[in-house]
Design a protein around this motif. Sequence first.
Motif, PDB file in Angstrom:
ATOM      1  N   GLN A 282       0.832  -1.206   0.000  1.00  0.00           N
ATOM      2  CA  GLN A 282       0.000   0.000   0.000  1.00  0.00           C
ATOM      3  C   GLN A 282       0.869   1.259   0.000  1.00  0.00           C
ATOM      4  O   GLN A 282       0.562   2.258  -0.674  1.00  0.00           O
ATOM      5  CB  GLN A 282      -0.924  -0.018   1.225  1.00  0.00           C
ATOM      6  CG  GLN A 282      -2.014  -1.085   1.145  1.00  0.00           C
ATOM      7  CD  GLN A 282      -2.864  -1.138   2.410  1.00  0.00           C
ATOM      8  OE1 GLN A 282      -2.564  -0.422   3.376  1.00  0.00           O
ATOM      9  NE2 GLN A 282      -3.922  -1.963   2.377  1.00  0.00           N
ATOM     10  N   VAL A 283       1.979   1.238   0.781  1.00  0.00           N
ATOM     11  CA  VAL A 283       2.885   2.397   0.798  1.00  0.00           C
ATOM     12  C   VAL A 283       3.476   2.625  -0.589  1.00  0.00           C
ATOM     13  O   VAL A 283       3.592   3.759  -1.086  1.00  0.00           O
ATOM     14  CB  VAL A 283       3.991   2.189   1.844  1.00  0.00           C
ATOM     15  CG1 VAL A 283       5.072   3.264   1.699  1.00  0.00           C
ATOM     16  CG2 VAL A 283       3.398   2.234   3.244  1.00  0.00           C
ATOM     17  N   ARG A 284       3.876   1.485  -1.224  1.00  0.00           N
ATOM     18  CA  ARG A 284       4.451   1.604  -2.569  1.00  0.00           C
ATOM     19  C   ARG A 284       3.436   2.187  -3.542  1.00  0.00           C
ATOM     20  O   ARG A 284       3.745   3.089  -4.341  1.00  0.00           O
ATOM     21  CB  ARG A 284       4.926   0.221  -3.038  1.00  0.00           C
ATOM     22  CG  ARG A 284       5.677   0.262  -4.378  1.00  0.00           C
ATOM     23  CD  ARG A 284       6.037  -1.140  -4.789  1.00  0.00           C
ATOM     24  NE  ARG A 284       4.830  -1.933  -5.017  1.00  0.00           N
ATOM     25  CZ  ARG A 284       4.082  -1.857  -6.125  1.00  0.00           C
ATOM     26  NH1 ARG A 284       4.373  -1.011  -7.107  1.00  0.00           N
ATOM     27  NH2 ARG A 284       2.999  -2.599  -6.254  1.00  0.00           N
ATOM     28  N   GLN A 285       2.208   1.653  -3.440  1.00  0.00           N
ATOM     29  CA  GLN A 285       1.168   2.175  -4.336  1.00  0.00           C
ATOM     30  C   GLN A 285       0.888   3.664  -4.057  1.00  0.00           C
ATOM     31  O   GLN A 285       0.672   4.473  -4.981  1.00  0.00           O
ATOM     32  CB  GLN A 285      -0.112   1.354  -4.180  1.00  0.00           C
ATOM     33  CG  GLN A 285       0.021  -0.064  -4.717  1.00  0.00           C
ATOM     34  CD  GLN A 285      -1.240  -0.884  -4.477  1.00  0.00           C
ATOM     35  OE1 GLN A 285      -2.212  -0.360  -3.893  1.00  0.00           O
ATOM     36  NE2 GLN A 285      -1.228  -2.133  -4.951  1.00  0.00           N
ATOM     37  N   ALA A 286       0.885   3.996  -2.738  1.00  0.00           N
ATOM     38  CA  ALA A 286       0.647   5.407  -2.383  1.00  0.00           C
ATOM     39  C   ALA A 286       1.760   6.289  -2.932  1.00  0.00           C
ATOM     40  O   ALA A 286       1.510   7.407  -3.439  1.00  0.00           O
ATOM     41  CB  ALA A 286       0.542   5.531  -0.852  1.00  0.00           C
ATOM     42  N   ASN A 287       3.006   5.811  -2.833  1.00  0.00           N
ATOM     43  CA  ASN A 287       4.130   6.590  -3.373  1.00  0.00           C
ATOM     44  C   ASN A 287       3.983   6.773  -4.883  1.00  0.00           C
ATOM     45  O   ASN A 287       4.241   7.860  -5.435  1.00  0.00           O
ATOM     46  CB  ASN A 287       5.453   5.888  -3.042  1.00  0.00           C
ATOM     47  CG  ASN A 287       5.812   6.016  -1.562  1.00  0.00           C
ATOM     48  OD1 ASN A 287       5.432   7.016  -0.912  1.00  0.00           O
ATOM     49  ND2 ASN A 287       6.543   5.048  -1.033  1.00  0.00           N
TER      50      ASN A 287
END
Length: 349
Positions: A282-287
């Motif tokens: 999710q963090v990667r997608q958010a980034n």
Amino acid sequence: MTKLPTAFTALDLSGFEFDKTIRYNSVNREMVDQACAVLQKNRIRIVVRSVQAALKEIYGIGGSSENICRFLEEWRKDNTQALKASKGEKNLVAEILNDDQTLDETEIPEEVHQLSKQLGIILYTFGHQKADTTISGDRIKTLAEENDLLKSQLKDFPQFQMQLDFYKAEYERQRKELQEAYLSINKQQLADSETFRLQLETVQNERNDLVLKNNEFAKQLTELAEVQTREQERQGEIAKLNGALEAREREVIVMREQVQALQGEFGQKLVIESQLTTSQEQVRQANETITKLQAQLQEKSTSELQVDVDIDGLNAEIRELMDDRDLLKLRVEELESQVAKKSRKPVAA
């Protein structure tokens, strides 16, 4: 005349010579003659038992009753002539030689004693009459009456003599019966002693067998005691092993509980790692989303007011995403910390 004794404690052997070095195995006539001579000197009645005792005292051997009776009978026959020659010592010799045929004074009937006494009175009276010739008529009459009385009493003398002969014959018969009974008893005692000897040997053999069996049983008991001791030792070892096994089983139970706990913690770790992976994704997608939005924001920086409105919305969305990203980072750090703690937790032995 009183009877001579048949028992003695010691014999006077003075005047006799005996060879004490010879060891005798049997009794002969010469030995019996010597024993009888010693008994005569010591005024002991010559009977079978006194002769046997004298032989044992002199020669150290008593001999059998049968042989002693035979030798003693021969000795009495040979000494009959000496008995007739020695009239002065007739009573003593008869007492010694024919002790079994001599009646005791109490065995003679009282009538014979009275008759003998009256005969003595008559003899004394006749002798007195010969010495004194001055006898009165009354004295003669008295003597005549006494003489008649004695004659009448002498008529019964044959009957008394027959009774005396009867008593002598009865005494001789009883003596022979007693002698035969004595010999029979000796033979029976010999037979009984042989039977007793056989019984004793049987009992001794049985005792020896019992002793052997007892020794065998004692050996078996010793072996059984050793087996019991070893069995007790094995039981002790088994008890120790059972105790150790129970302790090991308790340890296994504890280890199983620990494994189950670790398995639970491992499951939790997997869940946390899954959540961590999801959060990181999710963090990667958010980034990526933030990066795209920032790029779009730069491309539309020269657009119209409508575009400005969109930029504000994008900025708000970007900030919201960045906040979510920060929260996700915090969540990721928390999950990584939990995973690290569970990885470092030691496993109990």
